[in-house]
Design a protein around this motif. Sequence first.
Motif, PDB file in Angstrom:
ATOM      1  N   TRP A 136       0.849  -1.175   0.000  1.00 16.64           N
ATOM      2  CA  TRP A 136       0.000   0.000   0.000  1.00 16.64           C
ATOM      3  C   TRP A 136       0.889   1.231   0.000  1.00 16.64           C
ATOM      4  O   TRP A 136       1.896   1.223   0.687  1.00 16.64           O
ATOM      5  CB  TRP A 136      -0.878  -0.021   1.270  1.00 16.64           C
ATOM      6  CG  TRP A 136      -1.902   1.058   1.321  1.00 16.64           C
ATOM      7  CD1 TRP A 136      -3.140   1.052   0.778  1.00 16.64           C
ATOM      8  CD2 TRP A 136      -1.776   2.325   1.966  1.00 16.64           C
ATOM      9  NE1 TRP A 136      -3.793   2.228   1.034  1.00 16.64           N
ATOM     10  CE2 TRP A 136      -2.965   3.028   1.757  1.00 16.64           C
ATOM     11  CE3 TRP A 136      -0.740   2.948   2.692  1.00 16.64           C
ATOM     12  CZ2 TRP A 136      -3.175   4.328   2.248  1.00 16.64           C
ATOM     13  CZ3 TRP A 136      -0.940   4.230   3.175  1.00 16.64           C
ATOM     14  CH2 TRP A 136      -2.153   4.909   2.961  1.00 16.64           C
ATOM     15  N   SER A 142      -4.582  -3.716  -2.533  1.00 15.29           N
ATOM     16  CA  SER A 142      -4.389  -3.455  -1.108  1.00 15.29           C
ATOM     17  C   SER A 142      -5.416  -2.426  -0.628  1.00 15.29           C
ATOM     18  O   SER A 142      -5.918  -2.513   0.492  1.00 15.29           O
ATOM     19  CB  SER A 142      -2.956  -2.992  -0.832  1.00 15.29           C
ATOM     20  OG  SER A 142      -2.725  -1.698  -1.337  1.00 15.29           O
ATOM     21  N   TRP A 143      -5.752  -1.471  -1.484  1.00 16.29           N
ATOM     22  CA  TRP A 143      -6.823  -0.528  -1.140  1.00 16.29           C
ATOM     23  C   TRP A 143      -8.147  -1.262  -0.971  1.00 16.29           C
ATOM     24  O   TRP A 143      -8.933  -0.961  -0.078  1.00 16.29           O
ATOM     25  CB  TRP A 143      -6.991   0.518  -2.253  1.00 16.29           C
ATOM     26  CG  TRP A 143      -5.967   1.591  -2.241  1.00 16.29           C
ATOM     27  CD1 TRP A 143      -4.726   1.553  -2.816  1.00 16.29           C
ATOM     28  CD2 TRP A 143      -6.068   2.881  -1.613  1.00 16.29           C
ATOM     29  NE1 TRP A 143      -4.066   2.729  -2.584  1.00 16.29           N
ATOM     30  CE2 TRP A 143      -4.869   3.567  -1.857  1.00 16.29           C
ATOM     31  CE3 TRP A 143      -7.063   3.518  -0.868  1.00 16.29           C
ATOM     32  CZ2 TRP A 143      -4.622   4.850  -1.392  1.00 16.29           C
ATOM     33  CZ3 TRP A 143      -6.822   4.796  -0.411  1.00 16.29           C
ATOM     34  CH2 TRP A 143      -5.622   5.452  -0.663  1.00 16.29           C
TER      35      TRP A 143
END
Lengths: 407, 315
Positions: A136, A142-143
């Motif tokens: 991230w 990852s968001w």
Amino acid sequence: MVMTFIRFLRAAALAMLRGGRGYYLWLLFLTAWIALGGIAYVHQLRVGLVATNMVDQVPWGAYIANFTYLVGMAAAAVMLVIPAYVYDDHAVHDVVVLGELMAVAVLVMCLSFVMVDIGRPDRFWHLIPGIGRFNWPSSMLSWDVIVLNGYLVLNLYITTYLLFSRFRGKPPTKKKYVPFVFLAIVWAVSIHTVTAFLYSGMGARPHWNAAILAPRFLASAFAAGPSMVIIAFSVVRDRMGLPIKDEALNRLRQIVAVTMLINLFFFFSEIFTELYSFKDHAASMRYLLFGLRGKHLLVPYIWGAVALDVFAAIVFTTRRLYSHPEVLRAGCAAAIVGVWVEKGMGLVIPGFVPSPLGEIVEYAPSFTEFCVSAAIWALGALIYTLLLKVAVPIELGKLRLDPEAAR
Amino acid sequence: MARNEAIPTQGERVEKLAETRLGEEGSRRTFLKVLGAGAAAVAAGCGDTAPTTEEFFRQHYKKLTDKEKQRIFRRVEEETLARTGVQTHISDPPPIDGVEFAYALNLSVCNGSRRCVEACARENNLPDDPEIRYIRVMEMEAGSLDFEEATANYDHDKVPAKDKFYLPVQCHQCDNPPCVRACPVGATWKEPDGIVVVDYSWCIGCRFCVVACPYFARRFNWTQPSVPPERINPNQGYLSNRPRFKGVVEKCTFCLHRTRKGRLPACLEACPTGARKFGNLNDPNSEIRKIIESKRVYVLKEDLATLPRFYYFFA
């Protein structure tokens, strides 16, 4: 307080077990699907993802298509929250918690679809910030992990707090939940925006690499989601005796009328831009709509989806049609299925056809993928059923901490 | 003659791969058997391919100390020995200071023999079934660079075919790699010498990198790969050609276990026409540097700003 909460959980568990023969048959039906899917998943774990029909040219399939669609379904709870909290629509306010519970069930489905799709589920902990190694902010995935889990926590908190308060017979303290409700509105938009960015951020895939993608995701989600809510609420009203006001359903109907038209307009804009300028980019769109070099697996599906979307739009905007509950429900079903095809397989698969090296490999789910996907849908339905079994008696005032106070 | 991976038809692929790789176990019949076995099968779970405790908790490559790495390398060697009877040697050569690798390929002389594809497969311990190949040779229409007119599944007795030319594609080791950006767990990264590597023991198998790659360079292990013992290359790099397993992504590494020790990539050595050139971009006297400076080179999909280290030229 802690003891009271434990009593709340016990009362909730008991409420889930209470029900007639029809209820138990429904639970059995869902559990059977889940068991079948569980066996299919064990098979997939043993042999690997070769049990699916995915290949290097089409590395994502039915699982991610369902995931993408369901993220929108989860986001659609805001279509109840906004009228209830921003516009003080009391009819909607009465049932908003049921919409938020649906978001909880749907989010569990989303996360399940991701889990069954990854090649190494034993390494899921690599994704946990702190313990694992979280890429991230550069990876959009990852968001997505952050926004989806955050949205799940928000909705779990809000619904638990409201139901727990009512269970205790005390009015909820606004300070303790309204700020989170407003946070959840923004958050709902973010989950579907981030999921759209997974796709639209890919230079390698011209079919997705378009600014219209996130708006289209939201529009279609806000058409299919409220349609699902209308159907669920009709069932709750008829089967569980919760007096949901017609105004609430009518508000949702008005929302779908607008969002479905916007969705169709966005789709049309995209088709026009792709096809009119004859650029290379349009190969995927041509494959989707008309087929390419003799391969046209998706063509009937996408036109079927467009037909369903158009049918839904007509139903939702024509008083003579939507005033019949059965026709309205047919319109809802059309919107749910239409968007499912158009935004699931209809969006994900053409992104891979043709491949970056111009190859055309078609994809349709395998038997294993079908079973596992059906099981996850059954799991979502099971979770929502059980949650409703707790929430509806509390809303009706039948389930209370103090039995004297129960109606 | 070496052959590229054929485009599989769906359904067939599942059946064929599962059946040949796993015998009866993989087929739909097993599915029914498993169905019958019920709970027992659930308990058996992923059985023989389940990770060991050490594998389960193994840290990311970059977090491992030298001592831990050595212990892991020895363990991997022991496992390979126990499984196949072949004594392998795992090394982990670091990037060389001041070296940045680049590749160039002369399209005027490439004749589509696909010797590179085969040499690469042997060097990197790529399985034949399911067939994984890092290099894909596209047969292009003369006068066109359009991939939609190309095919990777040509099968003539004689190459080059009339009015065709050949364009091999493998990982371009981009300086701005979209695959690295996509990975949610940092399991793939760009090394200082420009090579993009994968930590096979950290990859979760989400395939976002496969989706992100504009060159179709990444391969996923859809099932457990296996290489016959007599074909195993015992000279293995931890970040390149060591044994892989199902559920993870892999790709060309410019043969880093060779090139970081001063040797050339296997594909280059196998090329019968001398079309392939490899070297250190930072060395002003290297052949690769001269080619890039003096020939009319180009890269694929330049508009995507991936900045490949893999150049094509006509000479």
